[in-house]
Enzyme design. Structure first.
Site: not given
Length: 530
Positions: A109-110, A240, A473
């Protein structure tokens, strides 16, 4: 294991046991074994600093803080066994090792803006790696570059750039709360998309923790993997942890406006005309558009908002020549700095202090569903009449029809330059958002079915073979991977071609080399070529 690690782990396990219920006991073995493994791998570090379990009083607040779509916070959706908030990238390899060993999936989760909850929900036991603490930003104005950690939000990136230079910017998204990790790894558009392309087009290096726990940069990961993470959805390939961005030049003064037109003021005709103007006009102009009901009334208004890389005089000349029907006058326009234009598109007053962009708190809870399309030839005016008629229905009270113009630089970049293929020949992206209130969530299917009907109605007027969609999306209506076991490449193509077109096969080849056993997976992750 040293004594401090043992005592820390013992404390956590005692808390878990003291609060356990039958349901909690069923998952006890999973996170007990995982935490024990993690404590061993982290050696002298107290895991209580980075690991949060359901028994922790702050668990719910940590989980909820980074979930944009509140549908996935309801009781019917599974919750993570553990939330890990690493303080340094070196703490992530042990998490991957222990999750693999204890058969837990990982969700990374960013910013938490995954509209289908893939960064926060799984149907099998899982752990969240929340990158919120990895949010450092280092700007080198002289070199026109920035290193940005994966947990930073876009607003912070913009603020730090403007702090160093008034003539540098970054072509990222409009919403400052969006996390850079998900935004860039899915492509990432914003109000400079026609001038400079996508956010992913400006990544020049990255750091990723792969399935074997190696921390790789561009050179060590290789060009294929570096290609894949710039638009192919980074969560399929590893975690990342940082991006190196190439910044872009912006003028000292930009010009913005935001003009509303109701149906009685020819909004439908203006929307129809917009299709012919916004993708073809000078690339210095981003002319965005959204339509919705005004203050939950039955009145529908279309908002035309502009960010122009130049002064007001030139903008007015362009608008008079290309779109006189909109009737833009000098009083509608404001000359601003780049950071003020960021405030404007983020719905802040341009007089606001830029520090507001550092805010990371999500606004009110949202319950929503979104469906996207790409348009390659203008739609008839009658189509917009019908769509806006449906927006006047009860389910459309909080809905929004949103348009993103392409053209300009987007027409010049090859569809295979990055995994994001929607380039030349695409006039614009259109998205239908439907929102509903928390107290209406028991009727969520009514709202979801409403937006699906609009999507079905639009079928003859949008891209086809495949009917394309935007990966950032995400829409699980297009198909999902199997919950467990091997995921068929043929099955995944059903949704993969919509997002990536011909690039999907190359992404699957990269996945086969980078993560052959498909450890990094979710409902619409890239599968290996089996």
């Amino acid at each position: 294991m040293n004594s401090s690690s043992i005592s820390s782990l013992t404390f956590i396990l005692l808390v878990i046991l003291s609060y356990s219920s039958p349901a909690a006991s069923a998952s006890y073995d999973h996170h007990h074994d995982f935490l024990e493994c993690l404590s061993e791998k982290l050696h002298n570090y107290s895991i209580s600093n980075i690991a949060c379990t359901p028994s922790n009083p702050s668990y719910s607040s940590i989980l909820q803080f980074r979930v944009w779509n509140s549908r996935y916070l309801t009781e019917s959706y599974p919750k993570p066994q553990v939330i890990i908030t690493p303080e340094h990238e070196s703490q992530i390899p042990p998490v991957i090792h222990c999750a693999k060993e204890k058969e837990l999936e990982i969700r990374t989760r960013s910013g938490g803006h995954d509209f289908e909850g893939a960064s926060s929900v799984s149907k099998v036991p899982f752990v969240i790696i929340d990158l919120i603490r990895l949010s450092d930003i280092t700007v080198d104005a002289e070199a026109k570059t920035a290193w940005v950690e994966g947990g930073a939000n876009l607003g912070s990136v913009y603020y730090r750039i403007a702090e160093k230079s008034s003539t540098l910017g970054f072509p990222g998204g409009l919403c400052p709360l969006v996390g850079v990790g998900g935004h860039i790894s899915g492509g990432g558009y914003g109000p400079m998309v026609r001038k400079y392309g996508l956010a992913a087009d400006h990544v020049i290096d990255a750091r990723i923790v792969d399935v074997n726990g190696r921390i790789l940069d561009r050179k060590s990961m290789g060009e294929d993997l570096f290609w894949a993470i710039r638009g192919g959805g980074g969560a399929s390939f590893g975690v990342i942890v940082a991006w190196k961005l190439r910044l872009v030049d912006v003028p000292e003064k930009l010009t913005v406006f935001n003009i509303g037109r109701t149906l009685e003021q020819n909004a439908t005709q203006l929307i129809h005309r917009w299709q012919y103007v916004a993708p073809k006009i000078d690339r210095d102009l981003y002319l965005g558009l959204n339509a919705m009901r005004v203050n939950s009334t039955s009145t529908i208004s279309a908002a035309f908002f502009a960010v122009f890389q130049g002064g007001v005089d030139r903008l007015l000349s362009l608008m008079q020549e290309e779109f006189p029907e909109l009737g833009v006058v000098r009083e509608d326009c404001r000359e601003v700095s780049w950071i003020q234009s960021v405030l404007s598109t983020a719905q802040y007053s341009i007089e606001s202090a830029p520090e507001v962009l550092l805010n990371r708190t999500q606004p009110v809870a949202r319950f929503l569903k979104i469906k996207t399309d790409y348009v390659q030839k203008p739609m008839p005016e009658s189509v917009f009449e019908e769509i806006l008629r449906r927006y006047a229905e009860a389910e459309g009270e909080l809905a929004q029809l949103y348009f993103v113009p392409y053209g300009g630089r987007m027409d010049e970049i090859s569809e295979s330059a990055t995994p994001f293929p929607h380039r030349a020949g695409t006039l614009y992206m259109v998205a239908n958002f439907v929102d509903w209130r928390e107290e209406e969530d028991q009727d969520s299917e009514r709202y979801v079915n409403w937006v699906r009907r609009i999507y079905d109605y639009m079928t003859p007027y949008v891209s086809a073979f495949p009917r394309s969609a935007y990966i950032n999306y995400k829409d699980l209506d297009h198909g999902v991977n199997k919950k467990e076991g091997k995921t068929s490449y043929a099955r995944a193509r059903l949704w993969g071609k919509r997002y990536f077109n011909r690039n999907f096969h190359r992404l699957a080849r990269v996945k086969t080399l980078a993560d052959p056993h498909n450890f990094f997976r979710h409902e619409q992750s890239i599968p290996p070529l089996y």
